[in-house]
Motif scaffolding. Structure first.
Motif, PDB file in Angstrom:
ATOM      1  N   SER A 147      57.555 -49.290  33.334  1.00 58.65           N
ATOM      2  CA  SER A 147      56.365 -48.942  34.115  1.00 58.65           C
ATOM      3  C   SER A 147      56.204 -47.418  34.126  1.00 58.65           C
ATOM      4  O   SER A 147      57.190 -46.686  34.030  1.00 58.65           O
ATOM      5  CB  SER A 147      56.485 -49.485  35.539  1.00 58.65           C
ATOM      6  OG  SER A 147      57.596 -48.903  36.174  1.00 58.65           O
ATOM      7  N   ASP A 149      55.815 -45.317  36.412  1.00 58.93           N
ATOM      8  CA  ASP A 149      56.624 -44.608  37.415  1.00 58.93           C
ATOM      9  C   ASP A 149      58.122 -44.754  37.142  1.00 58.93           C
ATOM     10  O   ASP A 149      58.944 -44.214  37.872  1.00 58.93           O
ATOM     11  CB  ASP A 149      56.278 -45.093  38.827  1.00 58.93           C
ATOM     12  CG  ASP A 149      56.578 -46.574  39.027  1.00 58.93           C
ATOM     13  OD1 ASP A 149      57.204 -47.190  38.132  1.00 58.93           O
ATOM     14  OD2 ASP A 149      56.194 -47.124  40.076  1.00 58.93           O
ATOM     15  N   THR A 189      49.465 -51.052  32.405  1.00 58.88           N
ATOM     16  CA  THR A 189      48.294 -50.192  32.469  1.00 58.88           C
ATOM     17  C   THR A 189      48.762 -48.825  32.961  1.00 58.88           C
ATOM     18  O   THR A 189      49.832 -48.712  33.571  1.00 58.88           O
ATOM     19  CB  THR A 189      47.237 -50.754  33.436  1.00 58.88           C
ATOM     20  OG1 THR A 189      47.878 -51.029  34.687  1.00 58.88           O
ATOM     21  CG2 THR A 189      46.620 -52.031  32.905  1.00 58.88           C
ATOM     22  N   ASP A 190      47.972 -47.786  32.698  1.00 58.93           N
ATOM     23  CA  ASP A 190      48.407 -46.437  33.044  1.00 58.93           C
ATOM     24  C   ASP A 190      48.664 -46.246  34.542  1.00 58.93           C
ATOM     25  O   ASP A 190      49.496 -45.436  34.938  1.00 58.93           O
ATOM     26  CB  ASP A 190      47.374 -45.405  32.557  1.00 58.93           C
ATOM     27  CG  ASP A 190      47.502 -45.173  31.059  1.00 58.93           C
ATOM     28  OD1 ASP A 190      48.482 -45.686  30.478  1.00 58.93           O
ATOM     29  OD2 ASP A 190      46.640 -44.494  30.472  1.00 58.93           O
ATOM     30  N   ASP A 191      47.925 -47.000  35.367  1.00 60.25           N
ATOM     31  CA  ASP A 191      48.154 -46.877  36.815  1.00 60.25           C
ATOM     32  C   ASP A 191      49.358 -47.712  37.277  1.00 60.25           C
ATOM     33  O   ASP A 191      49.720 -47.679  38.455  1.00 60.25           O
ATOM     34  CB  ASP A 191      46.896 -47.269  37.601  1.00 60.25           C
ATOM     35  CG  ASP A 191      46.455 -48.703  37.319  1.00 60.25           C
ATOM     36  OD1 ASP A 191      47.245 -49.456  36.698  1.00 60.25           O
ATOM     37  OD2 ASP A 191      45.331 -49.073  37.714  1.00 60.25           O
ATOM     38  N   GLY A 192      49.953 -48.448  36.359  1.00 62.40           N
ATOM     39  CA  GLY A 192      51.156 -49.213  36.695  1.00 62.40           C
ATOM     40  C   GLY A 192      50.897 -50.461  37.521  1.00 62.40           C
ATOM     41  O   GLY A 192      51.840 -51.093  37.997  1.00 62.40           O
ATOM     42  N   LYS A 193      49.643 -50.820  37.711  1.00 58.83           N
ATOM     43  CA  LYS A 193      49.355 -51.960  38.585  1.00 58.83           C
ATOM     44  C   LYS A 193      49.366 -53.294  37.849  1.00 58.83           C
ATOM     45  O   LYS A 193      49.594 -54.338  38.450  1.00 58.83           O
ATOM     46  CB  LYS A 193      47.974 -51.772  39.242  1.00 58.83           C
ATOM     47  CG  LYS A 193      48.002 -50.718  40.323  1.00 58.83           C
ATOM     48  CD  LYS A 193      46.655 -50.622  40.995  1.00 58.83           C
ATOM     49  CE  LYS A 193      46.677 -49.530  42.060  1.00 58.83           C
ATOM     50  NZ  LYS A 193      45.330 -49.026  42.334  1.00 58.83           N
ATOM     51  N   SER A 240      43.702 -45.246  27.067  1.00 59.04           N
ATOM     52  CA  SER A 240      44.029 -44.599  28.343  1.00 59.04           C
ATOM     53  C   SER A 240      42.770 -44.271  29.152  1.00 59.04           C
ATOM     54  O   SER A 240      42.868 -43.953  30.326  1.00 59.04           O
ATOM     55  CB  SER A 240      44.882 -43.351  28.111  1.00 59.04           C
ATOM     56  OG  SER A 240      44.293 -42.559  27.130  1.00 59.04           O
ATOM     57  N   GLY A 242      40.861 -46.494  29.969  1.00 62.25           N
ATOM     58  CA  GLY A 242      40.673 -47.717  30.759  1.00 62.25           C
ATOM     59  C   GLY A 242      39.581 -48.636  30.249  1.00 62.25           C
ATOM     60  O   GLY A 242      39.252 -49.630  30.880  1.00 62.25           O
TER      61      GLY A 242
END
Lengths: 326, 415
Positions: A147, A149, A189-193, A240, A242
């Motif tokens: 992920s 983070d 996904t880049d936001d890690g969600k 990236s 989205g």
């Protein structure tokens, strides 16, 4: 004074111009059956050299600085370290048996690799070149993702048909999600969600909510003239910005383009035979695909959404990564 | 979703119940909450999947192997069972994440009575899933015995066409490939290669004649002409005289493009290649064979399966091992999916469109609804390499081209 500024501006622009005209990008493609890596210069769209590596090279990644590549030489049971400037193998990491895929922790210090024959996920400390942990996962672990983070690593297992969720802090498996048959790639996904996972035999791509580890969306694919059993999603790349998701559809010889705003399949791009893995270049204007059976790489122009070129590489190209070369 | 709905319903009933109770005996609101809380705790334990332990039996009917077969063609004693064992190991790796555990027991006998007695005894102990490695006669008896019982049965070794076309078994799934599927796979290849004229050579055993019949059916189906048919009479020891005998034996009036040899136990088939009167390829029981599995298969992740099998069994995986592997995997994947070991539910799921089996064949496999035959692509191999795979390109079918191999719905009396 004014002249000087102008002159310096001009000089600066000229310097910049020189810089851009000389800068290019190299794509590194592992050839599973040739035991080597094809290096493609993307400014010329051709293979400029071939680097011999260990047996059955598959997964490939760069270190954080993009100065080294780590290559899974599956049959040699090791991860090789390739110095990208000298193009020499400069070392090895202990990997456990039959490493297939590989992922780098965002901190740049830890590497994860899946041991296909042993149903293990191996955690390797790069600096000391030691195995920190081995985690039991399902049969034939394949797709790997960390992920953004750095808190979670996931691995898919092809014969167990699961996504295994692991805390990177203590290397323990905390959840498992059953997905379609033969899951291959996983991408956060880049936001890690969300996590995107492809299932080769299941013929689907699912999106999982990272918080609940549950499936929230499933994509299936239909291409005119191709039997649905031959639509076998493997590689997944998410742009990236989205906007798009690209899915390599294996023996269907197409890459699906998914609009992530509408969450619908937008179109299918015809590429080489048995398209496998995907990689963006740095500014994501190009997407490269490895085509196993035709032994080539297709170049997709992302803006035009068209395949612009195919480049012959070695036998069974598997993994691909791209870096800027000054 | 279902669990959640159930949950709401139970909460609601508990609430109503405590309400009406409080109306009668006047329980305090506090106690009502306590009752709801208690039911909540009960429910959370209910929502957690209950561990499942499932026993599977591998039951083998020992058959005598022909005595004059070369040692290299003898089938290992543990054929089939080792495939089942590997599938159990693979399934338990998945099972540990789902609180499911699979065990395998092994039984073999050469006596028909013992075979049935064992099944019956196990059934009375509550076991419902059996992998059968047995010939047609035994399978027919088992099917009769299984009538009106909750059972899940798999045939992993018998290839006879009758079981897929006329002598339909009501309860048995076939993960072993039929003779018809194999001869169709070869006939398609002949067609693709434009080898339209074939000399048919057969042994004198019932099983060889069955193979020949199967090939005659396939030849007709795909427009292959059988120019002559010969039966080998076994009156010489071929090991010393192939070069004299076979060219004469394969001399025909008409020219042929290929020789099909039907000799299931390979008593003479392997002596035909390179000795035919005309220099032509040999297919069938020697030369190019159509097989469900072979050591040379490495595509679609097969290497990993081959490696796991060799580690376990110290030999290469054969067709029976593969069929048994698929049988156990079919069961386990259904248990993973349904989280149930109820054999009726499993049977329904395995027969349904939802069932998909990843089997290292490059596409998902499923069972034919009419005769419960697992449909699959077949490999055409010579002893050391993969030559081709059928269905051949260009074979079309309204549902799936996999059904161009073997008995399609309208050709089979099974339903």
């Amino acid at each position: 004074m004014k002249n000087l500024t102008l002159a310096s501006l001009f000089f600066f622009a000229a310097a910049l111009h020189i810089n851009t005209s000389y800068a290019t990008e190299f794509a590194y493609v592992t050839n599973e059956k040739d035991d080597n890596i094809s290096v493609i210069d993307l400014s010329q769209n051709k293979v400029i050299k071939t680097i011999p590596v260990g047996e059955r090279p598959r997964g490939i990644i760069f270190n954080k600085q993009h100065s080294l590549a780590y290559i899974c030489a599956s049959e040699s049971d090791r991860i090789q370290i390739l110095d990208l400037n000298t193009e020499q193998i400069v070392g090895e990491l202990p990997s456990g048996e039959d490493p297939e895929t590989i992922a780098l922790h965002p901190n740049g210090k830890i590497i994860y690799t899946s041991n296909e024959d042993d149903a293990l996920l191996t955690v390797i400390d790069i600096e000391t070149a030691t195995v920190i942990a081995q985690i039991d996962v399902g049969v034939e672990p394949e797709g790997l993702a960390v992920s953004p983070d750095g808190k979670i690593v996931v691995v898919t297992s092809e014969t167990t048909n699961m996504v295994h969720w692991i805390h990177t802090e203590n290397n323990t498996n905390f959840a498992n999600t059953l997905v379609g048959a033969r899951p291959r790639s996983a991408k956060f996904t880049d936001d890690g969600k969300f996590l995107w996972v492809s299932s080769e035999i299941g013929g689907a791509v699912v999106v999982l909510d990272v918080n609940t580890q549950e499936i929230v969306k499933e994509f299936t694919f239909a291409i005119r003239g191709i039997h649905r059993d031959r639509v076998q999603p493997v590689g997944v790349e998410l742009s990236s910005d989205g906007r798009f998701a690209f899915v390599a559809l294996g023996p269907a010889n197409h890459v699906a383009v998914i609009d992530r705003k509408t969450m619908e399949v937008d179109k299918y791009l015809l590429v080489g035979r048995r398209v496998w893995q995907l990689a963006f270049n740095d500014d994501q204007s190009q997407l490269l695909t490895t085509n196993g059976i035709s032994g080539d790489v297709s170049v997709i122009d992302v803006k035009a959404m068209k395949v612009t070129k195919s480049i012959k590489v070695g036998r069974y190209p598997w993994g691909v990564v791209i870096r800027n070369v000054p | 979703m279902f669990e959640f709905t159930m949950f709401l319903i139970v909460i609601f009933t508990v609430f109503i119940f405590t309400q009406s109770l409080s109306a009668i005996v006047n329980i305090s609101a506090k106690k009502q909450f306590f009752a709801i809380g208690l039911s909540l705790i009960c429910l959370t334990t209910l929502a957690q999947p209950q561990p499942i332990t499932l026993q599977i039996s591998y039951v083998k009917f020992d058959q005598q192997q022909a005595s004059n077969v070369l040692n290299i063609f003898k089938i290992p004693e543990d054929s089939g069972y080792m495939g089942a064992e590997l599938a159990i190991n693979d399934s338990n790796t998945t099972g540990k994440f789902l609180k499911q555990h699979f065990t395998l027991s092994n039984f073999s006998t050469a006596k028909s009575d013992d075979f049935l007695r064992y099944l019956d005894a196990k059934y009375l102990q509550g076991q419902q899933i059996f992998i059968l490695d047995a010939p047609l006669t035994e399978l027919v008896k088992v099917d009769k015995w299984a009538k009106n019982k909750s059972l899940l049965l798999f045939n992993v070794s018998e290839s006879s066409d009758e079981l897929r076309s006329t002598q339909c078994l009501a309860k048995v799934f076939h993960t072993s490939v039929s003779n018809a599927m194999k001869s169709d796979a070869l006939a398609q290849w002949l067609l693709h290669r434009r080898m339209n004229k074939v000399l048919l050579v057969q042994g004198n055993k019932a099983e060889d004649i069955q193979l020949a019949h199967s090939f005659i059916r396939s030849a007709k189906r795909f427009g292959i002409k059988i120019i002559d048919k010969k039966q080998w009479d076994f009156n010489t020891d071929l090991r010393r005289s192939t070069q004299q005998e076979i060219p004469l034996f394969t001399q025909t009036v008409q020219d042929y493009d290929a020789v099909y040899v039907a000799d299931k136990s390979k008593e003479f088939a392997e002596f035909i290649p390179f000795n035919t009167y005309l220099p032509r390829p040999v297919i069938g029981s020697a030369g190019l064979e159509a097989l469900a599995w072979h050591g040379a298969i490495e595509q679609w992740g097969a290497t990993q399966l081959q490696n796991r099998f060799t580690d376990l069994a110290s030999r290469a995986m054969n067709e029976t091992d593969f069929s048994a592997y698929l049988a156990v995997r079919s069961i386990a994947q259904s248990v993973h999916k349904l989280h149930s070991k109820d054999s009726e539910k499993l049977k329904e799921y395995i027969s349904s469109d939802k069932f998909e089996l990843a089997a290292y064949k490059g596409r998902k496999l499923s069972f034919r609804s009419w005769n419960r035959q697992l449909r699959m692509p077949l490999s055409l191999v010579h002893p050391h390499a993969l030559v081709s795979q059928s269905p051949q390109p260009g074979m079309l079918h309204p549902v799936t081209e996999l059904d161009t191999l073997g008995f399609d719905a309208q050709e089979s009396h099974c339903k």
